[in-house]
Motif scaffolding. Structure first.
Motif, PDB file in Angstrom:
ATOM      1  N   MET A   1       0.849  -1.202   0.000  1.00  0.00           N
ATOM      2  CA  MET A   1       0.000   0.000   0.000  1.00  0.00           C
ATOM      3  C   MET A   1       0.881   1.247   0.000  1.00  0.00           C
ATOM      4  SD  MET A   1      -3.064   0.987   2.592  1.00  0.00           S
ATOM      5  CE  MET A   1      -3.562  -0.658   3.027  1.00  0.00           C
ATOM      6  N   ASN A   2       0.544   2.236  -0.816  1.00  0.00           N
ATOM      7  CA  ASN A   2       1.382   3.445  -0.827  1.00  0.00           C
ATOM      8  C   ASN A   2       1.003   4.395   0.313  1.00  0.00           C
ATOM      9  OD1 ASN A   2      -0.799   5.005  -1.542  1.00  0.00           O
ATOM     10  ND2 ASN A   2      -0.430   4.789  -3.733  1.00  0.00           N
ATOM     11  N   LYS A   3       1.789   5.429   0.424  1.00  0.00           N
ATOM     12  CA  LYS A   3       1.648   6.358   1.550  1.00  0.00           C
ATOM     13  C   LYS A   3       0.269   7.027   1.568  1.00  0.00           C
ATOM     14  CE  LYS A   3       3.661   9.500   4.544  1.00  0.00           C
ATOM     15  NZ  LYS A   3       2.952  10.718   4.258  1.00  0.00           N
ATOM     16  N   LEU A   4      -0.203   7.436   0.383  1.00  0.00           N
ATOM     17  CA  LEU A   4      -1.506   8.107   0.294  1.00  0.00           C
ATOM     18  C   LEU A   4      -2.606   7.206   0.847  1.00  0.00           C
ATOM     19  CD1 LEU A   4      -3.531  10.258  -0.784  1.00  0.00           C
ATOM     20  CD2 LEU A   4      -3.468   9.046  -2.971  1.00  0.00           C
ATOM     21  N   ASN A   5      -2.633   5.978   0.362  1.00  0.00           N
ATOM     22  CA  ASN A   5      -3.684   5.059   0.798  1.00  0.00           C
ATOM     23  C   ASN A   5      -3.592   4.761   2.288  1.00  0.00           C
ATOM     24  OD1 ASN A   5      -5.130   3.883  -1.789  1.00  0.00           O
ATOM     25  ND2 ASN A   5      -2.999   4.247  -2.268  1.00  0.00           N
ATOM     26  N   GLU A   6      -2.361   4.639   2.761  1.00  0.00           N
ATOM     27  CA  GLU A   6      -2.163   4.356   4.180  1.00  0.00           C
ATOM     28  C   GLU A   6      -2.705   5.492   5.044  1.00  0.00           C
ATOM     29  OE1 GLU A   6       1.925   3.722   5.666  1.00  0.00           O
ATOM     30  OE2 GLU A   6       1.842   1.965   4.314  1.00  0.00           O
ATOM     31  N   THR A   7      -2.359   6.713   4.661  1.00  0.00           N
ATOM     32  CA  THR A   7      -2.798   7.876   5.437  1.00  0.00           C
ATOM     33  C   THR A   7      -4.319   8.004   5.408  1.00  0.00           C
ATOM     34  OG1 THR A   7      -0.763   8.965   4.757  1.00  0.00           O
ATOM     35  CG2 THR A   7      -2.434  10.347   5.767  1.00  0.00           C
ATOM     36  N   LEU A   8      -4.886   7.859   4.233  1.00  0.00           N
ATOM     37  CA  LEU A   8      -6.351   7.987   4.130  1.00  0.00           C
ATOM     38  C   LEU A   8      -7.050   6.910   4.943  1.00  0.00           C
ATOM     39  CD1 LEU A   8      -6.804   8.857   0.350  1.00  0.00           C
ATOM     40  CD2 LEU A   8      -7.314  10.338   2.302  1.00  0.00           C
ATOM     41  N   LEU A   9      -6.531   5.695   4.861  1.00  0.00           N
ATOM     42  CA  LEU A   9      -7.151   4.598   5.591  1.00  0.00           C
ATOM     43  C   LEU A   9      -7.071   4.847   7.099  1.00  0.00           C
ATOM     44  CD1 LEU A   9      -8.562   1.930   4.949  1.00  0.00           C
ATOM     45  CD2 LEU A   9      -6.363   0.766   5.239  1.00  0.00           C
ATOM     46  N   ARG A  10      -5.922   5.353   7.540  1.00  0.00           N
ATOM     47  CA  ARG A  10      -5.758   5.642   8.964  1.00  0.00           C
ATOM     48  C   ARG A  10      -6.758   6.727   9.390  1.00  0.00           C
ATOM     49  NH1 ARG A  10      -1.167   8.366   9.816  1.00  0.00           N
ATOM     50  NH2 ARG A  10      -0.038   6.945   8.461  1.00  0.00           N
ATOM     51  N   ASN A  11      -6.863   7.794   8.605  1.00  0.00           N
ATOM     52  CA  ASN A  11      -7.809   8.869   8.935  1.00  0.00           C
ATOM     53  C   ASN A  11      -9.248   8.372   8.939  1.00  0.00           C
ATOM     54  OD1 ASN A  11      -5.621  10.564   8.999  1.00  0.00           O
ATOM     55  ND2 ASN A  11      -6.075  11.603   7.063  1.00  0.00           N
ATOM     56  N   TRP A  12      -9.584   7.578   7.925  1.00  0.00           N
ATOM     57  CA  TRP A  12     -10.953   7.066   7.787  1.00  0.00           C
ATOM     58  C   TRP A  12     -11.318   6.211   8.997  1.00  0.00           C
ATOM     59  CZ3 TRP A  12     -15.614   7.415   6.136  1.00  0.00           C
ATOM     60  CH2 TRP A  12     -16.420   6.293   5.915  1.00  0.00           C
ATOM     61  N   HIS A  13     -10.390   5.347   9.412  1.00  0.00           N
ATOM     62  CA  HIS A  13     -10.661   4.505  10.581  1.00  0.00           C
ATOM     63  C   HIS A  13     -10.726   5.318  11.863  1.00  0.00           C
ATOM     64  CE1 HIS A  13      -9.344   0.533   8.492  1.00  0.00           C
ATOM     65  NE2 HIS A  13     -10.598   0.846   8.251  1.00  0.00           N
ATOM     66  N   ALA A  14      -9.823   6.303  11.986  1.00  0.00           N
ATOM     67  CA  ALA A  14      -9.811   7.116  13.205  1.00  0.00           C
ATOM     68  C   ALA A  14     -11.130   7.872  13.358  1.00  0.00           C
ATOM     69  CB  ALA A  14      -8.636   8.088  13.176  1.00  0.00           C
ATOM     70  N   ILE A  15     -11.637   8.421  12.272  1.00  0.00           N
ATOM     71  CA  ILE A  15     -12.896   9.164  12.361  1.00  0.00           C
ATOM     72  C   ILE A  15     -14.048   8.211  12.671  1.00  0.00           C
ATOM     73  CG2 ILE A  15     -14.592  10.476  11.012  1.00  0.00           C
ATOM     74  CD1 ILE A  15     -12.394  12.052   9.935  1.00  0.00           C
ATOM     75  N   GLY A  16     -14.038   7.082  11.998  1.00  0.00           N
ATOM     76  CA  GLY A  16     -15.075   6.092  12.267  1.00  0.00           C
ATOM     77  C   GLY A  16     -15.115   5.696  13.733  1.00  0.00           C
ATOM     78  N   GLU A  17     -13.931   5.489  14.300  1.00  0.00           N
ATOM     79  CA  GLU A  17     -13.873   5.107  15.714  1.00  0.00           C
ATOM     80  C   GLU A  17     -14.367   6.221  16.613  1.00  0.00           C
ATOM     81  OE1 GLU A  17      -9.940   3.682  16.806  1.00  0.00           O
ATOM     82  OE2 GLU A  17     -10.122   2.163  15.212  1.00  0.00           O
ATOM     83  N   GLN A  18     -13.974   7.450  16.280  1.00  0.00           N
ATOM     84  CA  GLN A  18     -14.389   8.580  17.114  1.00  0.00           C
ATOM     85  C   GLN A  18     -15.911   8.775  17.050  1.00  0.00           C
ATOM     86  OE1 GLN A  18     -12.186  12.181  16.264  1.00  0.00           O
ATOM     87  NE2 GLN A  18     -13.148  13.257  17.989  1.00  0.00           N
ATOM     88  N   VAL A  19     -16.448   8.649  15.852  1.00  0.00           N
ATOM     89  CA  VAL A  19     -17.900   8.789  15.693  1.00  0.00           C
ATOM     90  C   VAL A  19     -18.609   7.706  16.507  1.00  0.00           C
ATOM     91  CG1 VAL A  19     -19.800   8.544  14.030  1.00  0.00           C
ATOM     92  CG2 VAL A  19     -17.806   9.941  13.450  1.00  0.00           C
ATOM     93  N   HIS A  20     -18.095   6.498  16.415  1.00  0.00           N
ATOM     94  CA  HIS A  20     -18.671   5.367  17.138  1.00  0.00           C
ATOM     95  C   HIS A  20     -18.679   5.642  18.647  1.00  0.00           C
ATOM     96  CE1 HIS A  20     -18.981   1.315  18.828  1.00  0.00           C
ATOM     97  NE2 HIS A  20     -19.548   0.964  17.681  1.00  0.00           N
ATOM     98  N   GLU A  21     -17.524   6.105  19.135  1.00  0.00           N
ATOM     99  CA  GLU A  21     -17.367   6.351  20.563  1.00  0.00           C
ATOM    100  C   GLU A  21     -18.324   7.444  21.065  1.00  0.00           C
ATOM    101  OE1 GLU A  21     -13.370   7.753  22.305  1.00  0.00           O
ATOM    102  OE2 GLU A  21     -13.026   5.780  21.391  1.00  0.00           O
TER     103      GLU A  21
END
Ligand code: PLP
Length: 240
Positions: A1-21
């Protein structure tokens, strides 16, 4: 996975978790909250990478950007949301591309949407935009015009009103004044609840409340948002 995809995936998961919480803390079912990734900061390649992370609700504020990107991503099951002003001369081209228009801000636009939806044999799914802070620079119906607009728009064929959309006033989002944002979001929810109490026109439930952006979405969740429009937070660390 390249850097762009990694960063986006990390952000997407972090927001999802925060919304969930935050949803759980607020006693809400997290699955009732949809995150729209606002891609106006990114080109088509970045937008595609975000969709490939699983963010399949995408929002654009300019119709032209949506026209440009939608065909390039049509191999993915993306639902496009138009969240900015739509001029009437752009309705015909925009309508077949969008899953939901968040920014229905005038009766004249509604009439045009209705006409084109009928001729395209489709339905326009819309949210009425409400000007929460009564700011002259912002579009949308004033709070005390919403009931009349609801009656007029719902009488038009080919339009389904799914709910209301609102933005906290500039001051509150820029200064990250979550208390003020929360009061404004509460006003939108109360407006919806009062309309419900008085009886909604047939076929319009107002289930959706589109409110909350990167700077104020926690407040929006607490006040009942069902659609968050998140841009800059998703693109943190991404060069766009
Ligand atoms: C840009 C935009 C957003 C996203 O804003 P961020 O602060 O970047 O999350 C949400 N809603 C509308 C209408 C926008 O134009």
């Amino acid at each position: 996975m390249n850097k762009l995809n990694e960063t986006l995936l990390r952000n997407w998961h972090a927001i999802g978790e925060q919304v969930h919480e935050i949803a759980v803390q607020a006693g809400r079912d997290p699955t009732t909250i949809r995150i729209v990734g606002v891609t106006k900061y990114g080109n088509a390649a970045v937008t595609r990478a975000l969709a490939e992370c699983g963010c399949l609700d995408l929002g654009e504020s300019r119709p032209q950007s949506l026209w440009e990107k939608a065909p390039l991503l049509n191999d993915l099951p993306v639902r496009w949301h138009l969240i900015g002003h739509l001029q009437r001369n752009k309705v015909a081209r925009t309508l077949p591309l969008v899953w939901m228009l968040h920014s229905l801000d005038s009766l004249r636009l509604a009439e045009s949407l209705s006409m084109h939806a009928m001729s395209q044999r489709g339905t326009a799914r819309v949210l009425l935009e409400v000007n929460l802070g009564n700011e002259s620079a912002k579009g949308g119906f004033a709070m005390d015009q919403v009931e009349e607009a609801l009656g007029q728009v719902s009488a038009l064929p080919g339009i389904t009103i799914c709910g209301l959309m609102g933005m906290a006033s500039l001051q509150s989002s820029h200064e990250c004044n979550l208390d003020q944002a929360r009061r404004e979001f509460a006003r939108l929810r109360t407006c919806r609840d009062q309309l419900r109490d008085r009886g909604l026109p047939e076929g319009c439930s107002l289930d959706e409340l589109s409110m909350g952006m990167s700077g104020d979405f926690p407040a929006a969740i607490i006040e009942g948002s069902t659609i968050l429009r998140i841009g800059s937070r998703l693109f943190e660390g991404v060069e766009v």
